[in-house]
Design a protein around this motif. Sequence first.
Motif, short mmCIF file in Angstrom:
data_model
loop_
_atom_site.label_atom_id
_atom_site.label_comp_id
_atom_site.label_asym_id
_atom_site.label_seq_id
_atom_site.Cartn_x
_atom_site.Cartn_y
_atom_site.Cartn_z
N THR A 1 40.83 39.15 36.14
CA THR A 1 40.35 39.74 37.39
C THR A 1 39.04 40.48 37.13
O THR A 1 38.74 40.81 35.98
CB THR A 1 41.37 40.75 37.93
OG1 THR A 1 41.45 41.85 37.01
CG2 THR A 1 42.75 40.12 38.13
N PRO A 2 38.27 40.76 38.18
CA PRO A 2 37.06 41.57 37.99
C PRO A 2 37.38 42.91 37.31
O PRO A 2 36.60 43.38 36.48
CB PRO A 2 36.53 41.78 39.41
CG PRO A 2 37.02 40.59 40.16
CD PRO A 2 38.38 40.29 39.57
N HIS A 3 38.53 43.48 37.66
CA HIS A 3 38.94 44.77 37.06
C HIS A 3 39.11 44.65 35.55
O HIS A 3 38.83 45.60 34.81
CB HIS A 3 40.24 45.23 37.73
CG HIS A 3 40.73 46.56 37.24
ND1 HIS A 3 40.12 47.75 37.58
CD2 HIS A 3 41.75 46.87 36.42
CE1 HIS A 3 40.75 48.74 36.98
NE2 HIS A 3 41.75 48.25 36.28
N GLN A 4 39.58 43.50 35.06
CA GLN A 4 39.75 43.29 33.62
C GLN A 4 38.42 43.00 32.92
O GLN A 4 38.23 43.35 31.76
CB GLN A 4 40.71 42.12 33.36
CG GLN A 4 42.14 42.39 33.74
CD GLN A 4 42.98 41.12 33.62
OE1 GLN A 4 42.70 40.12 34.28
NE2 GLN A 4 44.00 41.17 32.78
N ALA B 1 43.96 32.71 40.03
CA ALA B 1 43.31 34.00 39.78
C ALA B 1 42.00 33.75 39.03
O ALA B 1 41.79 32.68 38.47
CB ALA B 1 44.23 34.90 38.96
N CYS C 1 37.66 35.28 38.24
CA CYS C 1 36.47 35.91 38.78
C CYS C 1 35.24 35.18 38.25
O CYS C 1 35.36 34.27 37.44
CB CYS C 1 36.42 37.39 38.42
SG CYS C 1 36.31 37.73 36.65
N ASN D 1 37.18 33.32 45.17
CA ASN D 1 37.96 33.21 46.40
C ASN D 1 37.85 31.80 46.91
O ASN D 1 37.00 31.49 47.72
CB ASN D 1 37.45 34.22 47.44
CG ASN D 1 38.36 34.30 48.64
OD1 ASN D 1 39.37 33.62 48.70
ND2 ASN D 1 37.99 35.13 49.59
N PRO E 1 35.19 38.55 42.54
CA PRO E 1 36.43 37.75 42.53
C PRO E 1 36.15 36.32 42.97
O PRO E 1 35.23 36.08 43.75
CB PRO E 1 37.34 38.47 43.53
CG PRO E 1 36.45 39.34 44.33
CD PRO E 1 35.19 39.57 43.56
#
Length: 169
Positions: free
Chosen positions: A21-24, A124, A126, A117, A115
């Motif tokens: 994910t972008p957060h990771q 999942a 990004c 999409n 992300p």
Amino acid sequence: MAEETQPKWEGKAIAELKGPTPHQVWPFLEDFCNLHKLLPSLDKCHRVEGAPGQPGLVRYCASASLSGGDSDPSKVKWANERLLMMDPSDKCFTYEVLDNNMGLKSYVSTIRVVPMNDGDAKMAGCMIEWSFVADPIEGWGPQDLSSYIDFCLQSMAKKIESAIQEASG
């Protein structure tokens, strides 16, 4: 007599990371002076001045391998780069190249994590986008710079994906 100005080169490279994910991904890019850990061709990257994550931070990047692996210090390729903007909530930053010995007169780049999409909730992942605007570089064509940026970005994405996979499992 007015000097003839050549148009700026503009481009964008995109790397897709399947899974993370972008957060990771963002923590790997947020450390502006961490580039040597992500780019195998870079030997050094360290803070010269300024506060980490704050506009005005200047990093020094150098690579002997870009100059054929020669250990002669006069042949090392190097650049000082200044952080212009860091936005952790939007997961992006912008920087400019200052002093360098690679022929860059004006170079500004933005790196952003977004992300993916594609409508498939099971898919999942990004993307990392690396866009740039630069003055022409003597001895290079616009495609040479675009190819180099894309190569660097794909290498960084693979390194980030591997590190995330190793950490999770």
